[in-house]
Write an enzyme that holds these catalytic residues in place. Structure first.
Site, PDB file in Angstrom:
ATOM      1  N   ASP A  29       3.939   0.335  -3.580  1.00  0.00           N
ATOM      2  CA  ASP A  29       4.529   0.376  -2.232  1.00  0.00           C
ATOM      3  C   ASP A  29       4.024  -0.802  -1.474  1.00  0.00           C
ATOM      4  O   ASP A  29       3.148  -1.682  -1.840  1.00  0.00           O
ATOM      5  CB  ASP A  29       4.283   1.655  -1.516  1.00  0.00           C
ATOM      6  CG  ASP A  29       2.687   2.011  -1.270  1.00  0.00           C
ATOM      7  OD1 ASP A  29       2.063   1.185  -1.236  1.00  0.00           O
ATOM      8  OD2 ASP A  29       2.465   3.239  -0.871  1.00  0.00           O
ATOM      9  N   ALA A  30       4.152  -0.846  -0.174  1.00  0.00           N
ATOM     10  CA  ALA A  30       3.795  -1.907   0.633  1.00  0.00           C
ATOM     11  C   ALA A  30       2.121  -2.052   0.987  1.00  0.00           C
ATOM     12  O   ALA A  30       1.764  -3.169   1.118  1.00  0.00           O
ATOM     13  CB  ALA A  30       4.327  -1.939   2.048  1.00  0.00           C
TER      14      ALA A  30
END
Length: 132
Positions: A11-12
């Site tokens: 994810d980010a």
């Protein structure tokens, strides 16, 4: 079953996105059966498919880009039409358990009608000793 974490899995924040673990578990289940001489595809061709009807997941620690992970699977329960497996995602480098889960699958035929587990599946599940 071992595999590497790729950028697409993260994810980010740079950690494995939580929903990716469900896919890791799925791969682990298929390989678990394959190592016992069963093919999910062949079972489906014979009219037996196995949708997930219940899953519990506990996230213990994050995996990150380039980690080498291992999915371990063990049989917990075998019924007439369903079975439950315990699964873990472990970091291969240090053996740390990152995610643990319990999944229950039910056997259905086309039209989603429950059916008995195939005998070859029951035999493979009941003859299992330990995780893999």
């Amino acid at each position: 079953m071992e595999f590497r974490v790729y950028y697409e899995d993260t994810d980010a924040g740079g950690v494995v996105y939580h929903a990716r673990y469900l896919g890791f578990f799925e791969r682990g289940r298929c390989e678990f059966l394959r190592r016992r001489g069963l093919s999910v595809r062949e079972l489906a061709d014979e009219g037996a498919v196995f949708p997930v009807v219940r899953m519990e997941v506990d996230f213990r620690a994050p995996a990150v880009l380039d980690d080498l992970l291992r999915v371990e699977t063990e049989v917990l329960e075998v019924g007439k039409t369903s079975f439950s497996l315990g699964q873990r995602v472990v970091r291969a480098e240090d053996g740390k358990t990152l995610v643990e889960g319990r999944v229950t699958l039910v056997c259905v035929r086309p039209g989603m009608k429950p059916r008995r587990l195939p005998e070859e599946l029951i035999g493979a599940l009941r003859s299992t000793n330990g995780a893999s």
